[in-house]
Motif scaffolding. Structure first.
Motif, PDB file in Angstrom:
ATOM      1  N   PRO A 215       2.589  -3.067  -3.403  1.00 23.39           N
ATOM      2  CA  PRO A 215       3.961  -3.510  -3.110  1.00 23.39           C
ATOM      3  C   PRO A 215       5.007  -2.459  -3.414  1.00 23.39           C
ATOM      4  O   PRO A 215       6.025  -2.371  -2.708  1.00 23.39           O
ATOM      5  CB  PRO A 215       4.112  -4.746  -4.006  1.00 23.39           C
ATOM      6  N   ALA A 216       4.790  -1.651  -4.452  1.00 23.77           N
ATOM      7  CA  ALA A 216       5.781  -0.632  -4.797  1.00 23.77           C
ATOM      8  C   ALA A 216       5.905   0.412  -3.691  1.00 23.77           C
ATOM      9  O   ALA A 216       7.016   0.805  -3.304  1.00 23.77           O
ATOM     10  CB  ALA A 216       5.403   0.034  -6.122  1.00 23.77           C
ATOM     11  N   TRP A 217       4.780   0.874  -3.169  1.00 26.17           N
ATOM     12  CA  TRP A 217       4.823   1.905  -2.121  1.00 26.17           C
ATOM     13  C   TRP A 217       5.439   1.353  -0.842  1.00 26.17           C
ATOM     14  O   TRP A 217       6.279   2.003  -0.214  1.00 26.17           O
ATOM     15  CB  TRP A 217       3.416   2.423  -1.857  1.00 26.17           C
ATOM     16  N   ILE A 218       5.049   0.158  -0.426  1.00 31.42           N
ATOM     17  CA  ILE A 218       5.607  -0.411   0.805  1.00 31.42           C
ATOM     18  C   ILE A 218       7.096  -0.671   0.641  1.00 31.42           C
ATOM     19  O   ILE A 218       7.895  -0.441   1.566  1.00 31.42           O
ATOM     20  CB  ILE A 218       4.854  -1.702   1.173  1.00 31.42           C
ATOM     21  N   SER A 219       7.517  -1.132  -0.525  1.00 27.05           N
ATOM     22  CA  SER A 219       8.933  -1.461  -0.735  1.00 27.05           C
ATOM     23  C   SER A 219       9.811  -0.226  -0.709  1.00 27.05           C
ATOM     24  O   SER A 219      10.949  -0.281  -0.223  1.00 27.05           O
ATOM     25  CB  SER A 219       9.100  -2.194  -2.067  1.00 27.05           C
ATOM     26  N   LEU A 220       9.317   0.894  -1.219  1.00 20.08           N
ATOM     27  CA  LEU A 220      10.142   2.082  -1.357  1.00 20.08           C
ATOM     28  C   LEU A 220      10.037   3.045  -0.191  1.00 20.08           C
ATOM     29  O   LEU A 220      10.890   3.938  -0.064  1.00 20.08           O
ATOM     30  CB  LEU A 220       9.775   2.823  -2.645  1.00 20.08           C
ATOM     31  N   THR A 221       9.039   2.916   0.649  1.00 24.60           N
ATOM     32  CA  THR A 221       8.827   3.897   1.721  1.00 24.60           C
ATOM     33  C   THR A 221       8.961   3.333   3.120  1.00 24.60           C
ATOM     34  O   THR A 221       9.042   4.113   4.070  1.00 24.60           O
ATOM     35  CB  THR A 221       7.429   4.533   1.591  1.00 24.60           C
ATOM     36  N   SER A 222       8.971   2.030   3.292  1.00 25.78           N
ATOM     37  CA  SER A 222       8.995   1.443   4.634  1.00 25.78           C
ATOM     38  C   SER A 222      10.346   0.797   4.896  1.00 25.78           C
ATOM     39  O   SER A 222      10.879   0.074   4.044  1.00 25.78           O
ATOM     40  CB  SER A 222       7.873   0.398   4.769  1.00 25.78           C
ATOM     41  N   SER A 223      10.883   1.042   6.073  1.00 19.66           N
ATOM     42  CA  SER A 223      12.116   0.379   6.485  1.00 19.66           C
ATOM     43  C   SER A 223      11.862  -1.013   7.034  1.00 19.66           C
ATOM     44  O   SER A 223      12.793  -1.790   7.167  1.00 19.66           O
ATOM     45  CB  SER A 223      12.834   1.225   7.545  1.00 19.66           C
ATOM     46  N   ASP A 224      10.613  -1.320   7.362  1.00 21.83           N
ATOM     47  CA  ASP A 224      10.224  -2.648   7.815  1.00 21.83           C
ATOM     48  C   ASP A 224       8.985  -3.070   7.025  1.00 21.83           C
ATOM     49  O   ASP A 224       7.849  -2.948   7.500  1.00 21.83           O
ATOM     50  CB  ASP A 224       9.937  -2.644   9.315  1.00 21.83           C
ATOM     51  N   PRO A 225       9.151  -3.526   5.797  1.00 25.75           N
ATOM     52  CA  PRO A 225       7.982  -3.816   4.949  1.00 25.75           C
ATOM     53  C   PRO A 225       7.079  -4.896   5.521  1.00 25.75           C
ATOM     54  O   PRO A 225       5.856  -4.847   5.335  1.00 25.75           O
ATOM     55  CB  PRO A 225       8.611  -4.253   3.620  1.00 25.75           C
ATOM     56  N   VAL A 226       7.650  -5.883   6.203  1.00 23.72           N
ATOM     57  CA  VAL A 226       6.828  -6.976   6.741  1.00 23.72           C
ATOM     58  C   VAL A 226       5.871  -6.446   7.805  1.00 23.72           C
ATOM     59  O   VAL A 226       4.670  -6.760   7.794  1.00 23.72           O
ATOM     60  CB  VAL A 226       7.734  -8.088   7.297  1.00 23.72           C
ATOM     61  N   LEU A 227       6.378  -5.649   8.716  1.00 24.32           N
ATOM     62  CA  LEU A 227       5.527  -5.086   9.765  1.00 24.32           C
ATOM     63  C   LEU A 227       4.473  -4.154   9.170  1.00 24.32           C
ATOM     64  O   LEU A 227       3.307  -4.168   9.590  1.00 24.32           O
ATOM     65  CB  LEU A 227       6.385  -4.339  10.779  1.00 24.32           C
ATOM     66  N   THR A 228       4.848  -3.370   8.189  1.00 23.89           N
ATOM     67  CA  THR A 228       3.879  -2.484   7.536  1.00 23.89           C
ATOM     68  C   THR A 228       2.772  -3.266   6.872  1.00 23.89           C
ATOM     69  O   THR A 228       1.592  -2.905   6.960  1.00 23.89           O
ATOM     70  CB  THR A 228       4.605  -1.604   6.509  1.00 23.89           C
ATOM     71  N   ALA A 229       3.125  -4.358   6.200  1.00 29.54           N
ATOM     72  CA  ALA A 229       2.106  -5.189   5.548  1.00 29.54           C
ATOM     73  C   ALA A 229       1.189  -5.843   6.574  1.00 29.54           C
ATOM     74  O   ALA A 229      -0.031  -5.943   6.360  1.00 29.54           O
ATOM     75  CB  ALA A 229       2.779  -6.255   4.691  1.00 29.54           C
ATOM     76  N   PHE A 230       1.739  -6.289   7.710  1.00 32.48           N
ATOM     77  CA  PHE A 230       0.916  -6.890   8.761  1.00 32.48           C
ATOM     78  C   PHE A 230      -0.123  -5.898   9.292  1.00 32.48           C
ATOM     79  O   PHE A 230      -1.318  -6.199   9.348  1.00 32.48           O
ATOM     80  CB  PHE A 230       1.810  -7.362   9.902  1.00 32.48           C
ATOM     81  N   LYS A 231       0.345  -4.729   9.679  1.00 29.95           N
ATOM     82  CA  LYS A 231      -0.563  -3.752  10.274  1.00 29.95           C
ATOM     83  C   LYS A 231      -1.599  -3.257   9.273  1.00 29.95           C
ATOM     84  O   LYS A 231      -2.770  -3.069   9.622  1.00 29.95           O
ATOM     85  CB  LYS A 231       0.245  -2.578  10.827  1.00 29.95           C
ATOM     86  N   LEU A 232      -1.161  -3.061   8.042  1.00 32.11           N
ATOM     87  CA  LEU A 232      -2.092  -2.555   7.036  1.00 32.11           C
ATOM     88  C   LEU A 232      -3.157  -3.594   6.693  1.00 32.11           C
ATOM     89  O   LEU A 232      -4.339  -3.251   6.523  1.00 32.11           O
ATOM     90  CB  LEU A 232      -1.329  -2.136   5.793  1.00 32.11           C
ATOM     91  N   SER A 233      -2.772  -4.849   6.593  1.00 32.80           N
ATOM     92  CA  SER A 233      -3.772  -5.891   6.318  1.00 32.80           C
ATOM     93  C   SER A 233      -4.767  -6.028   7.462  1.00 32.80           C
ATOM     94  O   SER A 233      -5.974  -6.212   7.235  1.00 32.80           O
ATOM     95  CB  SER A 233      -3.066  -7.227   6.074  1.00 32.80           C
ATOM     96  N   TRP A 234      -4.293  -5.918   8.686  1.00 31.19           N
ATOM     97  CA  TRP A 234      -5.187  -5.972   9.844  1.00 31.19           C
ATOM     98  C   TRP A 234      -6.159  -4.790   9.851  1.00 31.19           C
ATOM     99  O   TRP A 234      -7.355  -4.939  10.130  1.00 31.19           O
ATOM    100  CB  TRP A 234      -4.356  -5.989  11.116  1.00 31.19           C
ATOM    101  N   GLU A 235      -5.642  -3.606   9.523  1.00 31.34           N
ATOM    102  CA  GLU A 235      -6.502  -2.423   9.473  1.00 31.34           C
ATOM    103  C   GLU A 235      -7.535  -2.532   8.354  1.00 31.34           C
ATOM    104  O   GLU A 235      -8.700  -2.158   8.533  1.00 31.34           O
ATOM    105  CB  GLU A 235      -5.632  -1.180   9.272  1.00 31.34           C
ATOM    106  N   LEU A 236      -7.130  -3.057   7.214  1.00 29.75           N
ATOM    107  CA  LEU A 236      -8.062  -3.201   6.097  1.00 29.75           C
ATOM    108  C   LEU A 236      -9.136  -4.241   6.393  1.00 29.75           C
ATOM    109  O   LEU A 236     -10.282  -4.100   5.950  1.00 29.75           O
ATOM    110  CB  LEU A 236      -7.285  -3.584   4.837  1.00 29.75           C
ATOM    111  N   GLU A 237      -8.792  -5.284   7.133  1.00 32.89           N
ATOM    112  CA  GLU A 237      -9.812  -6.257   7.520  1.00 32.89           C
ATOM    113  C   GLU A 237     -10.859  -5.630   8.425  1.00 32.89           C
ATOM    114  O   GLU A 237     -12.064  -5.910   8.284  1.00 32.89           O
ATOM    115  CB  GLU A 237      -9.143  -7.446   8.216  1.00 32.89           C
ATOM    116  N   HIS A 238     -10.439  -4.799   9.348  1.00 33.17           N
ATOM    117  CA  HIS A 238     -11.405  -4.118  10.211  1.00 33.17           C
ATOM    118  C   HIS A 238     -12.254  -3.127   9.412  1.00 33.17           C
ATOM    119  O   HIS A 238     -13.461  -2.985   9.677  1.00 33.17           O
ATOM    120  CB  HIS A 238     -10.674  -3.396  11.333  1.00 33.17           C
ATOM    121  N   LEU A 239     -11.651  -2.453   8.438  1.00 28.70           N
ATOM    122  CA  LEU A 239     -12.436  -1.553   7.598  1.00 28.70           C
ATOM    123  C   LEU A 239     -13.444  -2.322   6.753  1.00 28.70           C
ATOM    124  O   LEU A 239     -14.557  -1.830   6.502  1.00 28.70           O
ATOM    125  CB  LEU A 239     -11.499  -0.755   6.690  1.00 28.70           C
TER     126      LEU A 239
END
Length: 911
Positions: A215-239
């Protein structure tokens, strides 16, 4: 002999004892403490206790201690000080020239001491690159750390620990995290890392993704944290599905991203902020936003993205569901507060008026009634009612009365049963129109959503199969009708069904139509998602179907193995083989009759499957393997195979299927509310967009609105060829127009990007404050107690050092006072000069006479003079104090005078 034996045994015992003392530890994980330098041991023990002054003395002595020395477990003084959060000792050690920071920076980040981290990264030995990717090269040149692997850089560790302030400090100093390459990447770097050490390469990917998903990295580096969390969770599920070795780690990180997006949504305090989160129109942050958006209209693009990425917790969040419910019941205020009887009466009345309201909408689509029909709830109700009428027509067609035309006499019905390629009845024509309306609605949905979004929904597959079967039925009926017109080629039209050809189009169309009816009635289950009681059951049924599909694969392998074995066993006893052999040898009818009773269920490759399948339900007799003219050994082997099959299939596989379905049902039941809300949201979103207002078959009627939209589309296409910029503006306007109006108007009129970023900034700020508040509310752990103990120990040594300094200053002051008194006496002529130091005498030479010492009378005179002066001063001070605070009684005055005399006597004794 005995002496020699005792001597030998004594030597053996002595040698064994000496060998026990000298045998080294094989691995030697710790350093030998007795071999450490005593000064280094004192230095490290002082660092452990927090004794700063002892450490300074060790560093200032002639034999200066090594500031980078380590203790038994390999920890240096600066690492110990950082671990104990002793800022003063760390500051003192950083002033040493040869200090090596090493893992001390990582310890400081783990402890979360901002001041120490700032001092460490400001040290000249720490460069900007070492905060990120260059840390691995820095650690590879030094000694291996027992606490952290070399791929854990400071910025990665700060992200792992969710140290918001420290991570922001590192980012401001230029630290960054490089995202890992794709799993299928074949670049030279990935090939080299895999060839060198595949495990280290995989662990580096996990550590990096753990930092990126914090949460710290997404909060401080992303201008759209919700979209970043969506895409990252989807990518991690595929991994997690592709890298099965680390599936649990990737799944845990995916759940962490999902929880973070829900926590951000939980920080919303108004509908305006919820709409800002759910109404993000674009997925790209690089798109310029130079236009204004009417916030009265929403598209719920971000919610559609959450459904695409299967963010069930986000979609089922109360804030999201409250907004969806407000849009769903738009136009029907107070609907949810009415009782069941009132709702039923209103629904029945609206369904009865459906033809009238549909006609009114076709004429006046922008009227008040037209706006009411465009609401999601009204569209859902009318589409459901239309599908119910379609199912009722199917029931009528499937009965005896539905198949008759003008009259319902038995003769007419029998004649239609014998007719090949009969013409469609009026009810069948209605079904044709309904099916065409369904097909047109599916085509519009496919055009609006796109192929990928359309394929992801399993009920669209159900609709596709159902409509395909109906189209196949219509095609076969048309072929059969054309065949009935040419009786010379295809035979007579009226014929008993037993005499029809096996591949008659009418027979095939009736079979396909029956299967289509099954799919049509099964589609009712799709509507169960709107109900709270039936929705979880429908979801459980879907999961059970998936379990059945997995089970059927295993069951097919088992049944194939037994079918092949039984077929090979009974193949030689089949009718064809035995009959041919009998005809060749005996050529008599008796031999044929004796071999006509073998196990006929296993005489070809298809029959064993059917026999073994029906045996699961007890529909296969044991006589299939016992009866017939076969050898006893063959019968025995057949019975054993059938017995083992029933044991495997009935006892093992069927119970395994029951256990799988029970597990799926329990998983859905444990999260019934979340699963149902997610499924209901997917159902609701299909009715939120514009279009498909009228249900089949009313959607087949061309309305004036459709003609107007078609002409406007042609106009836009014409102007797009001349002015591409104008076409882009029209496209953007169409995005804003294709929305559903919300019940509440918002007065926000600003750029979409600025509005969204302002809302996100507030949500992230609230989330960080909430995170810090939870950390403060956590109980005291063992680490906190150790820190308190360290602070107390450091304070004790500080007080001890201050007391020693105070005693030294007092002794020095008294000595200087004595010398001053002696010097004053010498200057006044009352006695000889004070004796100089011994080194002055030595330096003076042999001929210089030694100075005379004061006599006893001189000391007595000096004492009396000092005491008289002190007494006079004390009396004056006592009078002043008594004048300011007069005593209450004579006793107090006597005590005051006594205390004064006692003080004078004490002072005299000290002097």
């Amino acid at each position: 002999m005995q002496g020699n034996a005792r001597f030998r045994s004594g030597n053996f015992r002595g040698s064994s004892r000496s060998s026990n003392r000298s045998v080294p530890i094989p691995l030697e994980p710790l350093k030998e403490g007795h071999r450490m330098d005593p000064q280094e041991r004192t230095f490290l023990e002082a660092a452990e206790r927090g004794d700063k002054h002892s450490m300074m003395r060790c560093l200032q002595e002639k034999g200066k201690v090594n500031v980078n020395c380590t203790n038994i477990i390999g920890r240096s003084a600066i690492q110990i000080a950082v671990d104990n959060e002793n800022v003063e000792i760390v500051e003192m050690l950083l002033q040493q020239e040869s200090i090596k920071i090493g893992d001390a920076l990582l310890y400081a980040i783990r402890e979360g001491v901002y001041r120490i981290v700032e001092m460490l990264i400001d040290h000249p030995s720490i460069t900007r690159g070492m905060l990120g990717g260059d840390w691995m090269q820095y650690k590879s040149t030094g000694e291996e750390s027992s606490d952290y692997p070399p791929d854990i850089s400071p910025v990665i560790l700060a992200a792992h620990c969710n140290q918001f302030e420290i991570l922001q400090l590192l980012l401001s100093r230029g630290a960054k995290i490089d995202k890992p390459h794709a799993l299928i990447c074949s670049c030279q770097r990935c090939k080299k890392e895999l060839a060198d050490d595949s495990l280290r390469h995989s662990l580096l990917r996990i550590h990096t993704y753990r930092a990126l998903s914090s949460p710290a990295w997404i909060s401080l580096t992303s201008s759209d944290p919700v979209l970043t969390a969506f895409k990252l969770s989807w990518e991690l599920e595929h991994l997690a599905m592709r890298e099965n070795e680390f599936k649990d780690s990737y799944a845990e990180l995916s759940e962490q991203c999902k929880k973070y997006s829900c926590d951000l949504l939980n920080q919303c305090r108004s509908s305006e902020e919820v709409i800002a989160v759910l109404n993000r129109e674009t997925d790209s942050d690089d798109e310029e936003d130079d236009y204004y958006v009417d916030t009265e209209n929403i598209t719920l693009s971000r919610l559609k993205l959450a459904l695409k990425y299967e963010q069930k917790q986000f979609v089922a969040h109360p804030h999201c569901q409250q907004l969806l419910a407000s849009i769903w019941y738009n136009g029907l205020p107070g609907w949810r507060k009415r009782n069941v009887a009132t709702k039923t009466i209103m629904i029945v009345s609206l369904i009865a008026l459906m033809p009238v309201m549909a006609t009114y909408y076709l004429i006046l689509p922008r009227s008040r009634i037209g706006q009411l029909l465009r609401t999601p709830f009204m569209k859902f109700m009318y589409h459901s009612a239309s599908f119910g009428v379609f199912l009722f027509l199917l029931i009528l067609v499937s009965t005896k009365g539905g198949n008759s035309t003008e009259d319902s006499t038995d003769a007419r019905h029998r004649s239609r049963q014998m007719q090949r390629g009969p013409p469609p009845t009026p009810l069948e024509w209605l079904i044709v129109f309904y099916v065409l309306g369904f097909i047109w609605g599916e085509c519009k949905q496919l055009w609006d959503e796109g192929l990928k979004a359309y394929v992801r929904q399993w009920w669209n597959w159900l609709d596709f199969i159902m409509l395909s079967l109906y189209l196949a039925t219509f095609s076969l009926r048309l072929v059969a009708f054309t065949h009935s017109l040419d009786q010379d080629v295809f035979g007579p039209t009226y014929l008993d069904r037993t005499d029809w050809p096996d591949a008659d189009p009418t027979l095939i169309s009736e079979g396909v139509f029956a299967i289509a009816n099954v799919f049509s009635f099964a589609r009712i289950i799709f509507l169960f998602q709107a109900n709270y009681q039936l929705g979880p059951l429908q979801i459980s049924l879907g999961c059970m179907l998936i379990d059945i599909g997995k089970f059927m694969f295993i069951f097919f392998l088992v049944i194939t193995s037994f079918a092949c074995g039984l077929n090979q066993l009974y193949y030689y006893y089949s009718n064809d083989v035995v009959s041919s052999r009998s005809l060749a040898s005996l050529n008599t009818t008796d031999a044929i009759e004796t071999t006509a009773e073998p196990a006929g269920d296993f005489e070809n490759a298809f029959y064993p499957y059917m026999t073994l399948f029906w045996s699961l339900f007890g529909l296969t007799q044991l006589s299939t393997v016992r009866d017939g003219d076969m050898q006893p050994y063959t019968k025995l082997v057949g019975e054993i195979l059938l017995m083992v099959y029933h044991t495997m299939a009935v006892i093992v596989l069927v119970n395994m299927l029951i256990a799988m379905m029970s597990n799926s049902f329990q998983e859905i039941e444990d999260h019934a509310d979340r699963e149902w809300k997610f499924a209901r949201s997917k159902l609701w979103m299909g009715y939120f967009d514009e279009g498909c207002t009228l249900p089949p078959p009313f959607n087949l009627i061309i309305s004036p609105k459709s003609i107007y939209y078609c002409l406007r589309k042609l106009k836009n296409m014409f102007w797009s060829c001349k002015a591409p910029e104008e076409s882009e503006n029209s496209r953007r306007k169409s995005v804003a127009e294709g929305t559903i109006k919300v019940w509440r108007k918002m007065s926000v009129k600003c750029g979409l990007r600025a509005w969204f970023r302002d809302v996100m900034r507030r949500l992230v700020s609230r989330y960080i404050h909430h995170w810090k508040k939870q950390l403060r509310q956590d109980g005291v752990n063992e680490d906190d107690l150790l820190e308190i103990k360290q602070d107390i120990s450091s304070l004790r040594y500080e007080l001890r050092e201050d007391r020693r300094r105070a005693d030294a200053r007092a002794a020095s002051h008294m000595e200087s006072l004595r010398h001053e008194i002696l010097r004053s006496l010498h200057n006044s002529g009352h006695g000889p000069a004070p004796r100089p130091p011994r080194h002055d005498i030595v330096q003076g030479g042999r001929d210089s006479p030694p100075p005379s010492e004061p006599s006893a009378s001189d000391f007595d005179f000096m004492k009396r003079d000092i005491i008289q002066g002190l007494r006079s001063e004390i009396r004056e001070m006592t009078r002043e104090l008594l004048a300011q605070n007069p005593p209450r009684s004579a006793v107090d005055s006597s005590l005051a005078l006594a205390s004064t005399d006692l003080y004078q006597t004490h002072l005299y004794t000290q002097l």
